[in-house]
Design a protein around this motif. Structure first.
Motif, PDB file in Angstrom:
ATOM      1  N   ALA A  23      31.037  11.222  -9.807  1.00 41.45           N
ATOM      2  CA  ALA A  23      30.546  10.573  -8.546  1.00 41.45           C
ATOM      3  C   ALA A  23      28.992  10.741  -8.632  1.00 41.45           C
ATOM      4  O   ALA A  23      28.331  11.762  -9.358  1.00 41.45           O
ATOM      5  CB  ALA A  23      30.959  10.904  -7.443  1.00 41.45           C
ATOM      6  N   ALA A  24      28.318   9.976  -8.085  1.00 41.56           N
ATOM      7  CA  ALA A  24      26.892  10.096  -7.967  1.00 41.56           C
ATOM      8  C   ALA A  24      26.286   9.297  -6.538  1.00 41.56           C
ATOM      9  O   ALA A  24      27.134   8.667  -6.008  1.00 41.56           O
ATOM     10  CB  ALA A  24      25.947   9.510  -9.191  1.00 41.56           C
ATOM     11  N   SER A  25      25.245   9.816  -6.062  1.00 41.38           N
ATOM     12  CA  SER A  25      25.049   9.335  -4.854  1.00 41.38           C
ATOM     13  C   SER A  25      23.867   8.371  -4.946  1.00 41.38           C
ATOM     14  O   SER A  25      23.221   7.930  -6.359  1.00 41.38           O
ATOM     15  CB  SER A  25      24.047  10.584  -4.010  1.00 41.38           C
ATOM     16  N   LEU A  26      23.772   7.433  -4.000  1.00 39.00           N
ATOM     17  CA  LEU A  26      22.572   6.236  -4.081  1.00 39.00           C
ATOM     18  C   LEU A  26      21.333   6.776  -4.543  1.00 39.00           C
ATOM     19  O   LEU A  26      20.472   5.986  -5.160  1.00 39.00           O
ATOM     20  CB  LEU A  26      22.607   5.554  -2.769  1.00 39.00           C
ATOM     21  N   THR A  27      20.842   7.885  -3.940  1.00 39.38           N
ATOM     22  CA  THR A  27      19.625   8.711  -4.300  1.00 39.38           C
ATOM     23  C   THR A  27      19.421   8.964  -5.605  1.00 39.38           C
ATOM     24  O   THR A  27      18.496   8.678  -6.496  1.00 39.38           O
ATOM     25  CB  THR A  27      19.471   9.990  -3.473  1.00 39.38           C
ATOM     26  N   GLU A  28      20.772   9.533  -6.423  1.00 43.07           N
ATOM     27  CA  GLU A  28      20.609   9.763  -7.827  1.00 43.07           C
ATOM     28  C   GLU A  28      20.496   8.301  -8.578  1.00 43.07           C
ATOM     29  O   GLU A  28      20.004   8.495  -9.689  1.00 43.07           O
ATOM     30  CB  GLU A  28      21.941  10.449  -8.153  1.00 43.07           C
TER      31      GLU A  28
ATOM     32  N   ILE B 241      29.943   5.533  -6.897  1.00 46.25           N
ATOM     33  CA  ILE B 241      28.404   5.519  -6.302  1.00 46.25           C
ATOM     34  C   ILE B 241      28.746   5.811  -4.846  1.00 46.25           C
ATOM     35  O   ILE B 241      29.354   4.955  -4.056  1.00 46.25           O
ATOM     36  CB  ILE B 241      27.561   4.568  -6.387  1.00 46.25           C
ATOM     37  N   LEU B 242      28.180   6.898  -4.184  1.00 46.06           N
ATOM     38  CA  LEU B 242      28.502   7.324  -2.932  1.00 46.06           C
ATOM     39  C   LEU B 242      27.297   7.110  -1.990  1.00 46.06           C
ATOM     40  O   LEU B 242      26.096   7.357  -2.417  1.00 46.06           O
ATOM     41  CB  LEU B 242      29.057   8.834  -2.664  1.00 46.06           C
ATOM     42  N   ASN B 243      27.750   6.696  -0.727  1.00 46.86           N
ATOM     43  CA  ASN B 243      26.481   6.558   0.351  1.00 46.86           C
ATOM     44  C   ASN B 243      27.090   7.423   1.490  1.00 46.86           C
ATOM     45  O   ASN B 243      28.127   7.086   2.157  1.00 46.86           O
ATOM     46  CB  ASN B 243      26.279   5.174   0.486  1.00 46.86           C
ATOM     47  N   ARG B 244      26.414   8.720   1.658  1.00 47.39           N
ATOM     48  CA  ARG B 244      27.107   9.303   2.843  1.00 47.39           C
ATOM     49  C   ARG B 244      28.511   9.763   2.561  1.00 47.39           C
ATOM     50  O   ARG B 244      29.321   9.673   3.577  1.00 47.39           O
ATOM     51  CB  ARG B 244      26.870   8.740   4.108  1.00 47.39           C
ATOM     52  N   ASN B 245      28.854  10.008   1.512  1.00 48.37           N
ATOM     53  CA  ASN B 245      30.332  10.635   1.006  1.00 48.37           C
ATOM     54  C   ASN B 245      31.451   9.452   1.091  1.00 48.37           C
ATOM     55  O   ASN B 245      32.480   9.649   0.985  1.00 48.37           O
ATOM     56  CB  ASN B 245      30.533  11.727   1.847  1.00 48.37           C
TER      57      ASN B 245
END
Length: 81
Positions: A9-14, A32-36
Motif C-alpha cells: 500500500a502507498a498513500s496519495l502523498t507518496e 493507494i490509500l487516502n486517510r486509510n
C-alpha cells in the motif's frame, strides 16, 4: 475495516513521486490509500501478462464445436432465461 486486495500500500502523498511507488511495487499491484481508505489500485505493467491473440471466426467455431457436449446443458438452461 476495509479489506486490501494487495500486500502493498502507498498513500496519495507518496504518489506524488510515482517512480518511487513503482519501484516499491516491483511487479505487484499497490493499494493507494487516502486517510486509510482505499481510493485506487495501481497495477504496474509488469504485473499484467498481456497476450494479444487474434482468433478467426473459424477458430472460434471450431473451439465451440470441440466443447459443445460440455456446453450443451448450460446452453439448454440459458434458453429458458
Amino acid at each position: 475495516m476495509e479489506t486490501l486486495l494487495t500486500k502493498k500500500a502507498a498513500s496519495l502523498t507518496e504518489l506524488r513521486e510515482p517512480g518511487k511507488v513503482l519501484e516499491y511495487a516491483g511487479h505487484t499491484p499497490v493499494a493507494i490509500l487516502n486517510r486509510n481508505a482505499v481510493v485506487a489500485y495501481l497495477v504496474p505493467a509488469g504485473a499484467v501478462n498481456i497476450t494479444h491473440t487474434k482468433a478467426s471466426t473459424d477458430d472460434v467455431l471450431a473451439a465451440f464445436d470441440r466443447r459443445s457436449k460440455v456446453l450443451e446443458p448450460v446452453l439448454d438452461y440459458l434458453k429458458d432465461k
